[in-house]
Design a protein around this motif. Structure first.
Motif, PDB file in Angstrom:
ATOM      1  N   ALA A  12       1.122  -1.359  -0.450  1.00 16.09           N
ATOM      2  CA  ALA A  12       0.411  -0.288   0.453  1.00 16.09           C
ATOM      3  C   ALA A  12       1.148   1.209  -0.027  1.00 16.09           C
ATOM      4  CB  ALA A  12      -1.374   0.004   1.215  1.00 16.09           C
ATOM      5  N   GLY A  13       2.115   0.993   0.715  1.00 16.67           N
ATOM      6  CA  GLY A  13       2.240   2.426   0.847  1.00 16.67           C
ATOM      7  C   GLY A  13       4.101   1.744   0.607  1.00 16.67           C
ATOM      8  N   GLY A  14       4.796   1.136  -0.029  1.00 21.48           N
ATOM      9  CA  GLY A  14       5.918   0.876  -0.313  1.00 21.48           C
ATOM     10  C   GLY A  14       6.631   0.277   0.782  1.00 21.48           C
ATOM     11  N   LEU A  15       6.501   0.941   2.186  1.00 19.48           N
ATOM     12  CA  LEU A  15       7.612   0.332   3.202  1.00 19.48           C
ATOM     13  C   LEU A  15       8.018  -0.398   3.059  1.00 19.48           C
ATOM     14  CD1 LEU A  15       5.610   2.490   5.395  1.00 19.48           C
ATOM     15  CD2 LEU A  15       7.002   3.804   4.282  1.00 19.48           C
ATOM     16  N   LYS A  16       8.999  -0.882   3.728  1.00 15.33           N
ATOM     17  CA  LYS A  16       9.669  -1.575   4.133  1.00 15.33           C
ATOM     18  C   LYS A  16       9.530  -1.678   5.611  1.00 15.33           C
ATOM     19  CE  LYS A  16      13.194  -2.448   0.152  1.00 15.33           C
ATOM     20  NZ  LYS A  16      14.422  -2.252   0.158  1.00 15.33           N
ATOM     21  N   THR A  17       8.918  -3.159   5.816  1.00 16.16           N
ATOM     22  CA  THR A  17       8.736  -3.139   7.898  1.00 16.16           C
ATOM     23  C   THR A  17       9.115  -4.566   7.782  1.00 16.16           C
ATOM     24  OG1 THR A  17       6.987  -3.770   6.788  1.00 16.16           O
ATOM     25  CG2 THR A  17       6.787  -2.030   7.019  1.00 16.16           C
ATOM     26  N   ARG A  18       9.186  -4.344   9.277  1.00 15.48           N
ATOM     27  CA  ARG A  18       9.058  -6.161   9.622  1.00 15.48           C
ATOM     28  C   ARG A  18       8.950  -6.053  11.180  1.00 15.48           C
ATOM     29  NH1 ARG A  18      14.921  -8.194  10.966  1.00 15.48           N
ATOM     30  NH2 ARG A  18      13.985  -9.663  11.161  1.00 15.48           N
ATOM     31  N   ARG A  19       8.560  -6.862  11.417  1.00 16.26           N
ATOM     32  CA  ARG A  19       7.542  -7.229  12.509  1.00 16.26           C
ATOM     33  C   ARG A  19       8.841  -7.076  14.030  1.00 16.26           C
ATOM     34  NH1 ARG A  19       1.838  -8.660  13.302  1.00 16.26           N
ATOM     35  NH2 ARG A  19       2.747  -9.482  15.239  1.00 16.26           N
ATOM     36  N   PHE A  20       8.349  -6.221  14.902  1.00 17.37           N
ATOM     37  CA  PHE A  20       9.198  -6.400  15.934  1.00 17.37           C
ATOM     38  C   PHE A  20       9.293  -7.658  16.984  1.00 17.37           C
ATOM     39  CE2 PHE A  20      10.646  -5.561  20.644  1.00 17.37           C
ATOM     40  CZ  PHE A  20      11.471  -5.075  20.318  1.00 17.37           C
ATOM     41  N   ASP A  21       8.387  -8.473  17.218  1.00 17.17           N
ATOM     42  CA  ASP A  21       8.400 -10.314  17.515  1.00 17.17           C
ATOM     43  C   ASP A  21       9.102 -10.889  16.832  1.00 17.17           C
ATOM     44  OD1 ASP A  21       6.667  -9.775  15.475  1.00 17.17           O
ATOM     45  OD2 ASP A  21       4.939 -11.272  16.644  1.00 17.17           O
ATOM     46  N   ASN A  22       9.440 -10.854  15.611  1.00 14.29           N
ATOM     47  CA  ASN A  22       9.865 -11.636  14.972  1.00 14.29           C
ATOM     48  C   ASN A  22      11.491 -11.168  15.193  1.00 14.29           C
ATOM     49  OD1 ASN A  22       8.322 -12.956  13.615  1.00 14.29           O
ATOM     50  ND2 ASN A  22       8.127 -11.695  11.832  1.00 14.29           N
ATOM     51  N   ILE A  23      11.675  -9.806  14.791  1.00 14.56           N
ATOM     52  CA  ILE A  23      13.343  -9.176  15.370  1.00 14.56           C
ATOM     53  C   ILE A  23      14.194 -10.084  16.666  1.00 14.56           C
ATOM     54  CG2 ILE A  23      14.470  -7.007  15.873  1.00 14.56           C
ATOM     55  CD1 ILE A  23      12.562  -5.844  13.853  1.00 14.56           C
ATOM     56  N   LEU A  24      13.358  -9.576  17.747  1.00 17.84           N
ATOM     57  CA  LEU A  24      12.860 -10.027  19.379  1.00 17.84           C
ATOM     58  C   LEU A  24      13.801 -11.747  19.233  1.00 17.84           C
ATOM     59  CD1 LEU A  24      13.026  -9.284  21.656  1.00 17.84           C
ATOM     60  CD2 LEU A  24      11.041  -9.797  22.562  1.00 17.84           C
ATOM     61  N   GLY A  25      12.579 -12.628  18.292  1.00 20.76           N
ATOM     62  CA  GLY A  25      12.847 -13.976  18.038  1.00 20.76           C
ATOM     63  C   GLY A  25      14.992 -14.347  18.016  1.00 20.76           C
ATOM     64  N   GLU A  26      14.608 -13.257  16.659  1.00 18.76           N
ATOM     65  CA  GLU A  26      16.316 -13.964  16.378  1.00 18.76           C
ATOM     66  C   GLU A  26      17.416 -12.961  17.211  1.00 18.76           C
ATOM     67  OE1 GLU A  26      16.025 -11.217  12.960  1.00 18.76           O
ATOM     68  OE2 GLU A  26      13.983 -12.534  11.922  1.00 18.76           O
ATOM     69  N   VAL A  27      17.376 -12.124  17.931  1.00 20.62           N
ATOM     70  CA  VAL A  27      18.184 -11.722  18.812  1.00 20.62           C
ATOM     71  C   VAL A  27      17.789 -12.483  19.921  1.00 20.62           C
ATOM     72  CG1 VAL A  27      18.842  -9.876  20.152  1.00 20.62           C
ATOM     73  CG2 VAL A  27      18.053  -9.447  18.431  1.00 20.62           C
ATOM     74  N   GLU A  28      17.213 -13.671  20.199  1.00 24.93           N
ATOM     75  CA  GLU A  28      17.423 -14.264  20.920  1.00 24.93           C
ATOM     76  C   GLU A  28      17.788 -15.706  21.028  1.00 24.93           C
ATOM     77  OE1 GLU A  28      13.357 -12.994  23.763  1.00 24.93           O
ATOM     78  OE2 GLU A  28      12.974 -14.838  22.210  1.00 24.93           O
ATOM     79  N   SER A  29      17.357 -15.793  19.469  1.00 23.46           N
ATOM     80  CA  SER A  29      18.371 -17.282  19.527  1.00 23.46           C
ATOM     81  C   SER A  29      19.967 -16.812  18.401  1.00 23.46           C
ATOM     82  CB  SER A  29      18.263 -17.150  18.272  1.00 23.46           C
ATOM     83  OG  SER A  29      15.865 -17.504  17.944  1.00 23.46           O
ATOM     84  N   ALA A  30      20.489 -15.352  19.124  1.00 17.97           N
ATOM     85  CA  ALA A  30      21.379 -15.094  18.304  1.00 17.97           C
ATOM     86  C   ALA A  30      22.268 -16.153  19.792  1.00 17.97           C
ATOM     87  CB  ALA A  30      22.262 -13.986  17.890  1.00 17.97           C
ATOM     88  N   PHE A  31      21.584 -14.785  21.423  1.00 25.42           N
ATOM     89  CA  PHE A  31      22.739 -14.436  22.505  1.00 25.42           C
ATOM     90  C   PHE A  31      22.592 -16.732  22.218  1.00 25.42           C
ATOM     91  CE2 PHE A  31      21.522 -10.291  22.382  1.00 25.42           C
ATOM     92  CZ  PHE A  31      22.976 -10.217  22.957  1.00 25.42           C
TER      93      PHE A  31
END
Length: 66
Positions: free
Chosen positions: A26-45
């Protein structure tokens, strides 16, 4: 790989970059869901802890725009 690096006796700073963005048609914005980011950071640690190494930090850029 971690064992090979340890064998050198060198101190290593592990760095990685990752961005899996979703285009908002709709707006051409690139977005990411925060819960996905948090899960990836937790996995990295967790991965580093299990490997006996340490993730030295995380850089996250956020915007107030929606």
């Amino acid at each position: 790989m971690i064992d090979a690096v340890r064998a050198t006796g060198s101190q290593v700073l592990w760095c990685a970059t990752h961005a899996r963005q979703h285009r908002d048609d709709a707006g051409g914005l690139k977005t990411r869901r925060f819960d996905n980011i948090l899960g990836e950071v937790e996995s990295a640690f967790r991965i580093h802890e299990e490997a006996g190494s340490m993730l030295g930090g995380v850089h996250i850029e956020l915007t107030g725009k929606t």
